[in-house]
Design an enzyme around this catalytic site. Sequence first.
Site, PDB file in Angstrom:
ATOM      1  N   GLN A 141       0.641  -1.307  -0.084  1.00  0.00           N
ATOM      2  CA  GLN A 141       0.039   0.072  -0.280  1.00  0.00           C
ATOM      3  C   GLN A 141       0.788   1.279   0.119  1.00  0.00           C
ATOM      4  OE1 GLN A 141      -3.140   0.011   2.969  1.00  0.00           O
ATOM      5  NE2 GLN A 141      -4.016   2.123   1.964  1.00  0.00           N
ATOM      6  N   PHE A 142       1.321   1.692  -1.249  1.00  0.00           N
ATOM      7  CA  PHE A 142       2.018   2.884  -1.269  1.00  0.00           C
ATOM      8  C   PHE A 142       1.605   4.245  -0.627  1.00  0.00           C
ATOM      9  CE2 PHE A 142      -0.690   3.618  -5.165  1.00  0.00           C
ATOM     10  CZ  PHE A 142      -0.652   4.927  -5.209  1.00  0.00           C
ATOM     11  N   THR A 143       0.030   4.149  -0.714  1.00  0.00           N
ATOM     12  CA  THR A 143      -0.477   5.277  -0.157  1.00  0.00           C
ATOM     13  C   THR A 143      -0.193   5.689   1.419  1.00  0.00           C
ATOM     14  OG1 THR A 143      -2.465   4.247   0.367  1.00  0.00           O
ATOM     15  CG2 THR A 143      -2.536   5.145  -1.801  1.00  0.00           C
TER      16      THR A 143
END
Length: 150
Positions: free
Chosen positions: A78-80
Site C-alpha cells: 500500500q504505497f498510499t
Amino acid sequence: MRAVIQRVSEASVSVEGQCVGSIERGLLVLLGVTHEDSEQDADWLASKIAQLRIFSDADGKMNLAIDQIEGSVLLISQFTLFAATKKGNRPSFVDAAAPEQANQLYLYFGHRLEQLLSKPIQRGVFAADMKVTLLNDGPVTLIIDTKNKE
C-alpha cells in the site's frame, strides 16, 4: 517502511473479482515502502510483527503472538501509506518508493515474515487495484514505522 497491522477474525483480498488471498484469525498487514528503506528495515519490521503480543490469552489479556494462536497473515502492498497531505487537498506520493524498489522490498519482507513464522503467508498482488475485506477483531490496529522505532 510503514505498516498498519490489524488483528482480524478474517480477511481477504480480491483482484478483478477473483480472491487472491484470504485468512481466518490473524493479522492483516498493509505495507508501505519509501525510497530510503532497505532490507535491514524489512528484517526489523518482520521481526517486530512476528513477535507482537496482541492476541488474548486465557485471561483476556493481549499476551500472545501470532504463532502462539496458530494465526495467519495477509500482506497487502500500500504505497498510499506514504501520502503527503500537508499542502492542498490532493495527496502527494513523492515519499513512496519507485515500483521496482517497493516490489523488491515487499517480496523480501513477505519472505522474511514467512521464515520467522515458519509458514506461508497470503498476499495481495503488487500494484493491482485490490479490494480488501476484513473483520477487525477488537478493534486492534497498530501503526509501526521503521524510521520511528519507539
